[in-house]
Scaffold this motif. Structure first.
Motif, PDB file in Angstrom:
ATOM      1  N   LEU A 259      10.384  -0.364   5.860  1.00  0.00           N
ATOM      2  CA  LEU A 259      10.022   0.640   4.865  1.00  0.00           C
ATOM      3  C   LEU A 259       9.458   1.899   5.513  1.00  0.00           C
ATOM      4  N   ARG A 260       8.703   1.724   6.589  1.00  0.00           N
ATOM      5  CA  ARG A 260       8.168   2.894   7.305  1.00  0.00           C
ATOM      6  C   ARG A 260       9.293   3.747   7.883  1.00  0.00           C
ATOM      7  N   ILE A 261      10.277   3.093   8.471  1.00  0.00           N
ATOM      8  CA  ILE A 261      11.400   3.819   9.064  1.00  0.00           C
ATOM      9  C   ILE A 261      12.196   4.545   7.981  1.00  0.00           C
ATOM     10  N   LEU A 262      12.452   3.868   6.878  1.00  0.00           N
ATOM     11  CA  LEU A 262      13.189   4.495   5.784  1.00  0.00           C
ATOM     12  C   LEU A 262      12.432   5.696   5.231  1.00  0.00           C
TER      13      LEU A 262
ATOM     14  N   PHE B 227       0.837  -1.198   0.000  1.00  0.00           N
ATOM     15  CA  PHE B 227       0.000   0.000   0.000  1.00  0.00           C
ATOM     16  C   PHE B 227       0.877   1.256   0.000  1.00  0.00           C
ATOM     17  N   GLY B 228       1.861   1.280   0.898  1.00  0.00           N
ATOM     18  CA  GLY B 228       2.722   2.447   1.024  1.00  0.00           C
ATOM     19  C   GLY B 228       3.621   2.653  -0.179  1.00  0.00           C
ATOM     20  N   THR B 229       4.129   1.573  -0.734  1.00  0.00           N
ATOM     21  CA  THR B 229       4.989   1.700  -1.918  1.00  0.00           C
ATOM     22  C   THR B 229       4.214   2.289  -3.084  1.00  0.00           C
ATOM     23  N   GLY B 230       3.010   1.792  -3.303  1.00  0.00           N
ATOM     24  CA  GLY B 230       2.181   2.352  -4.359  1.00  0.00           C
ATOM     25  C   GLY B 230       1.892   3.820  -4.136  1.00  0.00           C
ATOM     26  N   ALA B 231       1.569   4.165  -2.893  1.00  0.00           N
ATOM     27  CA  ALA B 231       1.247   5.557  -2.560  1.00  0.00           C
ATOM     28  C   ALA B 231       2.454   6.462  -2.764  1.00  0.00           C
ATOM     29  N   TYR B 232       3.601   6.054  -2.256  1.00  0.00           N
ATOM     30  CA  TYR B 232       4.791   6.905  -2.340  1.00  0.00           C
ATOM     31  C   TYR B 232       5.306   7.047  -3.774  1.00  0.00           C
ATOM     32  N   VAL B 233       5.317   5.962  -4.530  1.00  0.00           N
ATOM     33  CA  VAL B 233       5.797   6.053  -5.914  1.00  0.00           C
ATOM     34  C   VAL B 233       4.914   6.998  -6.723  1.00  0.00           C
TER      35      VAL B 233
ATOM     36  N   SER C 218       4.792   8.737   6.157  1.00  0.00           N
ATOM     37  CA  SER C 218       5.154   7.365   6.521  1.00  0.00           C
ATOM     38  C   SER C 218       4.143   6.671   7.438  1.00  0.00           C
ATOM     39  N   PRO C 219       3.559   7.350   8.455  1.00  0.00           N
ATOM     40  CA  PRO C 219       2.557   6.657   9.274  1.00  0.00           C
ATOM     41  C   PRO C 219       1.302   6.266   8.495  1.00  0.00           C
ATOM     42  N   ILE C 220       0.979   7.041   7.473  1.00  0.00           N
ATOM     43  CA  ILE C 220      -0.176   6.707   6.648  1.00  0.00           C
ATOM     44  C   ILE C 220       0.183   5.586   5.675  1.00  0.00           C
ATOM     45  N   ALA C 221       1.285   5.764   4.964  1.00  0.00           N
ATOM     46  CA  ALA C 221       1.640   4.830   3.904  1.00  0.00           C
ATOM     47  C   ALA C 221       1.992   3.449   4.438  1.00  0.00           C
TER      48      ALA C 221
ATOM     49  N   GLY D 292       9.907  13.084   1.680  1.00  0.00           N
ATOM     50  CA  GLY D 292       9.479  14.173   2.542  1.00  0.00           C
ATOM     51  C   GLY D 292       9.770  13.926   4.000  1.00  0.00           C
ATOM     52  N   ALA D 293      10.512  12.845   4.282  1.00  0.00           N
ATOM     53  CA  ALA D 293      10.890  12.483   5.660  1.00  0.00           C
ATOM     54  C   ALA D 293       9.660  12.501   6.564  1.00  0.00           C
ATOM     55  N   GLY D 294       9.769  13.185   7.697  1.00  0.00           N
ATOM     56  CA  GLY D 294       8.654  13.202   8.635  1.00  0.00           C
ATOM     57  C   GLY D 294       7.516  14.122   8.236  1.00  0.00           C
ATOM     58  N   VAL D 295       7.764  14.988   7.255  1.00  0.00           N
ATOM     59  CA  VAL D 295       6.743  15.952   6.820  1.00  0.00           C
ATOM     60  C   VAL D 295       5.762  15.323   5.848  1.00  0.00           C
TER      61      VAL D 295
END
Length: 330
Positions: A122-125, A61-67, A232-235, A133-136
């Motif tokens: 992946l969340r930590i990275l 889910f997060g990989t798709g969202a971030y890419v 990251s907490p969402i993705a 966007g790091a923590g932002v």
């Protein structure tokens, strides 16, 4: 043919909802519910039909969202291209995790822990990498045009996610009718016996994992286009892994409509509880827990599986005497 007809009827009924309901609140609830159903259907491919329970579908889910978000924000790639690129990236991550886990012979709880570990890494990275966007987090630019995959009406988003859910239903239906689906179910029931009969269990599970990851990644890509923000907490948060896991379990693992029914039931109960008790922190998790306990205790095959068993029981009970009478008359 009967299964395809049922899918058409269900999708047509859901497609008629925006024609009858014009409340943005209701449409937003349904869009999010269908998005969760899509992620749950992805989990259902590998967990329900394949018997490999994953605790880390947030990785896909997060990989798709971030890419999807990165391609738009940093490289100016068209949102539609970014959407499909996100699905491909999620599938690739699924292939990597599945390849490592299945070739190492990991099953059951070991496989679950490995998927959870990958999602957490992946969340930590993502929480420290500049490109994410790091923590932002990343904010996609508002551009209300169809070519930017942004629409002024929530009804359009509803139809888009409904189409994705329909594709997920068709894939599940194909699994139940195809030779590959038979192999996958055979691996789920008894992997050693399936291998003894000539089934390449590792290859079958790997293909199922890639397919599962692609469907879940599609939910992540849609999330970004709908909310235009990701961090990251969402993705990679545990929330999506829990949602993807519970909806098919409650609805019925290894069934075509299990994830959809589970998502509608769970989200409806969650919103109903919030209306009654207010926005109490943790209430949704309590509801999930209670629902899971009740389903495991009284409906271990989920709501859809229980209804199927009940219908089969009624058919055997009332159909047999009728058939006997017809034979006697003949």
């Amino acid at each position: 043919m009967r299964g395809l007809l049922l899918i058409v009827i269900v999708v047509a009924a859901l497609a008629a909802v925006p024609l009858l309901v014009h409340s943005n609140v209701v449409l937003n609830f349904l869009v999010v519910t269908l998005m969760i159903a899509l992620a749950g259907q992805g989990w259902n491919i590998i967990g329900g039909y394949g018997g490999q329970y994953s605790f880390g579908h947030a990785a896909f889910f997060g990989t798709g969202a971030y890419v999807t978000a990165i391609l738009q924000v940093h490289y100016g790639v068209n949102a539609w291209i970014g959407f499909f690129a996100g699905i491909a990236a999620g599938a690739a991550v699924g292939g990597i995790i599945g390849g490592l886990a299945f070739r190492a012979g990991l099953r059951s709880s070991y496989f679950a822990l490995v998927t959870l570990a990958f999602a957490e890494v992946l969340r930590i990275l993502a929480s420290v990498a500049p490109i994410t966007g790091a923590g932002v987090g990343l904010l996609v630019k508002l551009d209300l045009r169809a070519q930017s995959f942004q629409f002024q009406s929530r009804a359009v988003f509803y139809y888009v996610v409904l189409a994705l859910v329909a594709i997920g239903l068709l894939i599940a239906q194909w699994l139940e009718r195809s030779r590959f689906g038979v192999w996958l179910i055979a691996v789920r029931e008894n992997e050693d016996a399936a291998m003894a009969l000539g089934v390449d269990a590792t290859a079958v599970k790997l293909v199922a994992m890639i397919l599962s990851a692609a469907i879940t990644a599609a939910a992540g890509c849609f999330y970004v286009q709908y909310f235009l923000f990701v961090d990251s907490p969402i993705a990679y948060g545990t929330w999506i892994s829990i949602e993807a896991l519970l909806t098919p379990i409650i609805g019925g693992v290894g069934t075509v409509f299990g994830a959809l029914v589970g998502a509608l039931v769970v989200k409806s109960l969650g919103e109903g509880a919030k209306l009654v008790t207010g926005d109490v922190p943790g209430l949704d998790l309590m509801i999930y827990g209670v629902m899971l306990v009740l389903v495991i205790a009284f409906a271990p095959r989920g709501l859809v599986g229980t209804l199927t068993d009940l219908r089969a029981g009624l058919t055997r009970r009332f159909g047999a005497p009728r058939k006997t009478a017809e034979v006697a008359r003949g």
